[in-house]
Design a protein around this motif. Structure first.
Motif, mmCIF file in Angstrom:
data_model
loop_
_atom_site.group_PDB
_atom_site.id
_atom_site.type_symbol
_atom_site.label_atom_id
_atom_site.label_comp_id
_atom_site.label_asym_id
_atom_site.label_seq_id
_atom_site.Cartn_x
_atom_site.Cartn_y
_atom_site.Cartn_z
ATOM 1 N N LEU B 252 -3.475 10.021 6.005
ATOM 2 C CA LEU B 252 -3.335 8.915 6.961
ATOM 3 C C LEU B 252 -3.856 9.268 8.347
ATOM 4 O O LEU B 252 -4.216 8.383 9.121
ATOM 5 C CB LEU B 252 -1.884 8.441 7.041
ATOM 6 N N ALA B 256 -6.502 7.171 12.192
ATOM 7 C CA ALA B 256 -6.632 7.292 13.646
ATOM 8 C C ALA B 256 -7.826 8.156 14.021
ATOM 9 O O ALA B 256 -8.471 7.937 15.048
ATOM 10 C CB ALA B 256 -5.344 7.876 14.234
ATOM 11 N N LEU B 279 5.554 5.597 -4.699
ATOM 12 C CA LEU B 279 5.173 6.036 -3.356
ATOM 13 C C LEU B 279 4.294 5.005 -2.647
ATOM 14 O O LEU B 279 3.990 5.158 -1.462
ATOM 15 C CB LEU B 279 4.439 7.383 -3.435
ATOM 16 N N PRO B 282 6.309 3.021 0.478
ATOM 17 C CA PRO B 282 6.446 3.773 1.749
ATOM 18 C C PRO B 282 5.104 4.100 2.392
ATOM 19 O O PRO B 282 4.980 4.058 3.616
ATOM 20 C CB PRO B 282 7.212 5.048 1.356
ATOM 21 N N MET B 283 4.103 4.400 1.580
ATOM 22 C CA MET B 283 2.814 4.765 2.173
ATOM 23 C C MET B 283 2.071 3.543 2.707
ATOM 24 O O MET B 283 1.233 3.664 3.597
ATOM 25 C CB MET B 283 1.968 5.555 1.173
ATOM 26 N N ARG B 285 3.654 1.056 4.260
ATOM 27 C CA ARG B 285 4.288 0.901 5.580
ATOM 28 C C ARG B 285 3.688 1.903 6.553
ATOM 29 O O ARG B 285 3.344 1.587 7.692
ATOM 30 C CB ARG B 285 5.806 1.156 5.484
ATOM 31 N N ALA B 286 3.574 3.157 6.082
ATOM 32 C CA ALA B 286 3.064 4.223 6.951
ATOM 33 C C ALA B 286 1.626 3.960 7.378
ATOM 34 O O ALA B 286 1.247 4.192 8.523
ATOM 35 C CB ALA B 286 3.176 5.569 6.229
ATOM 36 N N ALA B 289 1.584 1.435 10.085
ATOM 37 C CA ALA B 289 2.111 2.035 11.313
ATOM 38 C C ALA B 289 1.106 3.004 11.934
ATOM 39 O O ALA B 289 1.076 3.192 13.155
ATOM 40 C CB ALA B 289 3.432 2.755 11.012
ATOM 41 N N ALA B 290 0.273 3.613 11.100
ATOM 42 C CA ALA B 290 -0.731 4.549 11.621
ATOM 43 C C ALA B 290 -1.904 3.814 12.258
ATOM 44 O O ALA B 290 -2.742 4.430 12.911
ATOM 45 C CB ALA B 290 -1.245 5.446 10.486
ATOM 46 N N GLY B 291 -1.966 2.486 12.055
ATOM 47 C CA GLY B 291 -3.017 1.710 12.705
ATOM 48 C C GLY B 291 -4.065 1.145 11.774
ATOM 49 O O GLY B 291 -5.103 0.643 12.228
ATOM 50 N N GLY B 328 6.811 -6.721 8.574
ATOM 51 C CA GLY B 328 7.605 -6.298 9.726
ATOM 52 C C GLY B 328 6.852 -5.276 10.563
ATOM 53 O O GLY B 328 6.784 -5.373 11.799
ATOM 54 N N ILE B 329 6.255 -4.302 9.895
ATOM 55 C CA ILE B 329 5.515 -3.264 10.624
ATOM 56 C C ILE B 329 4.289 -3.881 11.304
ATOM 57 O O ILE B 329 3.996 -3.589 12.473
ATOM 58 C CB ILE B 329 5.044 -2.140 9.667
ATOM 59 N N LEU B 332 5.189 -5.571 14.476
ATOM 60 C CA LEU B 332 5.443 -4.583 15.534
ATOM 61 C C LEU B 332 4.136 -4.046 16.119
ATOM 62 O O LEU B 332 4.057 -3.728 17.308
ATOM 63 C CB LEU B 332 6.171 -3.385 14.926
ATOM 64 N N MET B 333 3.145 -3.871 15.251
ATOM 65 C CA MET B 333 1.864 -3.309 15.672
ATOM 66 C C MET B 333 0.980 -4.380 16.322
ATOM 67 O O MET B 333 -0.182 -4.111 16.642
ATOM 68 C CB MET B 333 1.125 -2.714 14.461
ATOM 69 N N ALA C 286 3.847 6.500 11.726
ATOM 70 C CA ALA C 286 3.648 6.474 10.272
ATOM 71 C C ALA C 286 4.735 7.259 9.550
ATOM 72 O O ALA C 286 5.224 6.847 8.495
ATOM 73 C CB ALA C 286 2.265 7.027 9.926
ATOM 74 N N LEU C 332 13.253 -1.245 12.516
ATOM 75 C CA LEU C 332 12.837 -1.970 11.310
ATOM 76 C C LEU C 332 13.307 -1.281 10.037
ATOM 77 O O LEU C 332 13.624 -1.926 9.037
ATOM 78 C CB LEU C 332 11.307 -1.995 11.254
#
Lengths: 338, 338, 338, 338
Positions: B252, B256, B279, B282-283, B285-286, B289-291, B328-329, B332-333, C286, C332
């Motif tokens: 991930l 970035a 998995l 969760p990945m 979502r991650a 969140a990492a962009g 949701g994520i 937020l982003m 993340a 969240l």
């Protein structure tokens, strides 16, 4: 295939797995232990390898028992294969050396290289007319003009030609000039290209992919053989690891590993395998001692002027020295050199 | 390029290096320290990147200062690129989701999948009609029939279609049906294919190679853009490492990292990236969140029946749950979802 | 353990394997297929895991069915463990943040860092008093003086202290000062150290080894727990791969992977995991989105002056920004931050 | 160290970098190109290697020019080191063979092994009395009792003893019995242990870490030498890669690579390096051909009964065959065998 059920898998879960398998015409062997049930699957490889039973409830682990290749395996053909390249055998008790520049750059450079590697004792001239390069702005090769130069060098020296093909379209033209068609590391899983060279029928030199497992490499050879072309030469050329002293990590254990399960000949390219010309000589000796059927070595009349990979090329003098050292090891290993 | 000479390099050695460089029309900057001389090379990137000065006597180390890509870089285009796929933007402040089965297996399976991913909120339907497979005996895809089914699914749902092309010959037919043409991990350095999709002009989804560095991946994108096609979507899908809990190691940080040097949008495929359906959520979502600018998710109406990669596919229910969490994520982003 | 015999293994070979196993007091389950026999081994894990049956004639493959760890597994304890660190819980529904400089360099640097991370919202101060360094000539840490400074910082801020122990001799002194004792990546398989911190009884933060599989990492935790110390916090900090854009490849899928098989809390260190300060913020978001129970972040009042790892350290301002972003994701995910 | 500034770095940014460097007593060499400024740093290695200039504004890239080790390098000592082990030289023109079981299991097993490897022509008996094992439930070694058995075997056969030390506490007792103290792969960066064996003064066999770069490995040797102990033998034993046909990937290019920059002798352990007994013989030949100064081979009177690593152990017969083959290669390489 062996399916290991979870410790507390229910009878219903076990039955569902069994039904799924038998529904496809396969047979099962049930082994009910005190804590877990283990299910063996028997039948057609093609069907078994595609079974996605991991997602069924109650399944903990699925273990593949048989390999997915067939024609490349020792079970299919027990004795070592010897590939005939216009009278030059690859495999068996000889040791072949393929040498020359990374890329064909000009007529002079190529002819000079050809004379040098011939003088050193090589039987094959290598040289790329089509070059796969990381950057679109790097030298991409002379293409058919380069092939013509290779043919001229063959004419002049009697050396066999090995050169890379990088796409399906150019398979016919490359086959028209080459004695051995090379599939490079970046194309090891370009399955359409593998099928195309399989159909073309010319001997194929199949380089190991940059991060290919031995099993994937053998399966790539299976693609070629599955088209009816049994003349496949495997070429170990280093794998990608975290180490950066060398360009790649030359995996010499792959030589003996492949030979333990396959009848195909295996040669080694220590030039790409290390990327450092000073390491080419010791690794050439080591490759032959490990049991390799041949070597592929980059030689350039003037490495400092090379348009690609000069850093790992030997001068003709260094190549001649390498050949003398390798001859000693080959002799010990019971292998003849030309 | 910076050339670091050995501590005791002679003046003759230094001069030879300088002459070689200036002879090619490049300029040098000499920095003579107490112990060593350092030579900076200035001029055309294309020429500099091909210089094999490592082999010249007296040279200790050569350091590349500039990257070999140009069009993919932020120096060429500072602001983020937004790729327009028939009205659906990829990149920018939206988040796209591409979902569907690994392979198109049948009309029913595909349409059912399409309805499910549409209901879940995806804008793209993914599904392979041409499948690159390790073994020649595994299911290889429905080919043009599969493309027709994808087109029908688009008709019915309004979803955009993303599907893989595995060789140059099929570029026209795949482009005739697809909204986005995918170049898979195994073909990331199939440079002829990159050029062909570059010429075809359709938006390209470029998966990272199985052991490709970020730099190689960006150079692969440069091949496409160098043909005039600026619509490239990068897709991280895991790299090969020693870890075997997961099928690949999803990197991930590459999201970035690529965005720090390139303007191209980056999406993430956690299905191939982990190979384990548990998995994927969760990945996903991650990744957001990492962009990441989007996700590519394997969804199958019945993973246990899938002809390929069932182990990593989500059921429609699981996919719907994933989409709720991801929303949701994304929110937020500061990203909109369709 | 499952033993897969070769296709043509003889009855004598099969019997020899069976006798060897039963001779050790273990039981076997024989599954005789048409082509091969498969032998399941049942009994004490300790004995089974040590069986070298691969070398017996007729054996093709040996497959381990059960993991070698016990106490770290969900089978031993199903619900998530919450580690109590002097009143601060690690695991459960909170999210902990451990922040501070890589190394304790001076009283001023440490106190300034402590105030900054406290202000940002961290509950733990990290800082190395004993530093494992690749070169013997690099700064090796202030040792006990550094520990005293950490204690003073705790006194002043109320932050808990997490600091590394690098050898058995200093376990007592580190435990005398620290709230959590860290075992670093290079010592993850320093089994004597694992036993020593297991006996010492303080909570242990166990970093994943630089090239450790998830399975090896869990076994390392088992060494600590096997000494009676159940307070183990796992810390993912990146693994070594071929990619060199980042210092390591942060494996966020390890968070969900470990949690799927173990009850232990898992935190993530994106500072070492990426080695690039610009990537720390996206990877922190993340990590929390992937389900991590906490973060370990390098913060330095003046990264450009840091004696170690300045390149990956955040300024206090950047850390504060990170904490704001992470708080949104934590919320969240249903996690409280202090 | 060379600092490459960004293309548009301001004068103020350049000045700040220069001031930072000169403020530490170092000198700079400024090379102002048309597009960028390059700053060379001259002075004390210890200070230079710790400079975190990457975080200063305007800096694009920092390149290390010199290695951080000193005593292990050819610049410090040009000619090859020969380590004297009680009259047996390691390095130089001899070839040493260290053989024996992975672990000392019993007096009978060890004495039988010792006789066998003596008969085969080895000069050293290897055998672990302290065993680092992934799982706490695996056999951990006989400890001092094992050392006593090793001493008895030396008494009976005249073989030198090489055995592993796994923690600082047992350095004295292991040194009391061993002729060469081994630091294992998992402890290659256990710096306290390296210092302790450095102080103890006994010859040290330093295995390469499981994912250690050659540079890290050389720095680990520097830790030992920095304590005044110059008797270090490097041992390549395979690195961790994605390939799983073998247990590790034996990196034979490391032999020539280390020798190109260091004067220390290098031996090879193909038993751990491949993990497959059938590959030990070809890789032993290859190691000697690559220039190794010796071999470390696992031999067990009865591999199928071994408590650890039976899969990779040779029978005495196989070992004798290996020695005959290796002798031929050694002879060619101009090396004497005992």
């Amino acid at each position: 295939m062996i399916i290991v059920m979870q410790p507390h898998a229910s009878e219903a879960e076990i039955n569902r797995v069994v039904e799924k398998i038998t529904g496809l015409g396969l047979k099962v062997h049930l082994s009910e232990g005190r804590y877990r049930t283990i299910i063996g699957v028997i039948g057609d490889k093609k069907i078994i390898n595609g079974l996605p039973v991991e997602v069924l409830p109650g399944v903990e682990k699925v273990v593949s028992v048989t390999e997915s290749y067939k024609l490349v395996g020792r079970e299919f053909k027990h004795e070592d294969s010897v590939i005939d390249v216009g009278g030059v055998p690859v495999g068996g008790d000889g040791l072949v050396v393929m040498a020359g520049p990374c890329a064909v750059e000009s007529r002079e450079q190529l002819l000079e290289s050809a004379e040098a590697v011939k003088a050193g004792g090589a039987q094959f001239l290598r040289g790329g007319a089509y070059k796969p390069r990381t950057s679109p702005y790097s030298f991409q090769g002379l293409e058919e003009k380069g092939l013509e130069m290779l043919a001229e060098a063959r004419e002049k020296t009697g050396l066999k030609i090995v050169t890379e093909v990088v796409d399906i379209q150019s398979v016919p033209v490359v086959c028209a000039y080459a004695d051995v068609v090379q599939v490079g590391a970046r194309n090891m899983q370009n399955f359409q290209l593998l099928k195309a060279v399989g159909k073309a029928g010319k001997p194929v030199l199949l380089k190991r992919g940059i991060a290919a497992t031995i099993n994937e490499w053998l399966n790539a050879a299976e693609y070629v053989m599955n088209e009816g072309n049994y003349s496949v030469i495997m070429c170990e050329r280093g794998i990608r690891t975290f180490e950066n002293f060398t360009r790649n990590t030359l995996d010499l254990s792959a030589v003996a590993a492949v030979k333990s399960v396959s009848h195909l000949p295996v040669i080694v390219d220590p030039s790409h395998g290390t990327g450092v010309w000073k390491l080419v000589r010791p690794m050439s000796r080591a490759a032959v001692a490990a049991g390799a059927d041949g070597l592929m070595i980059e030689v350039h009349p003037n490495p400092a002027e090379a348009l690609s990979d000069g850093k790992q090329s030997l001068t003709p003098e260094n190549f001649a020295g390498l050949m003398r050292e390798v001859a000693g090891i080959a002799n010990l290993m019971g292998r003849r050199m030309a």
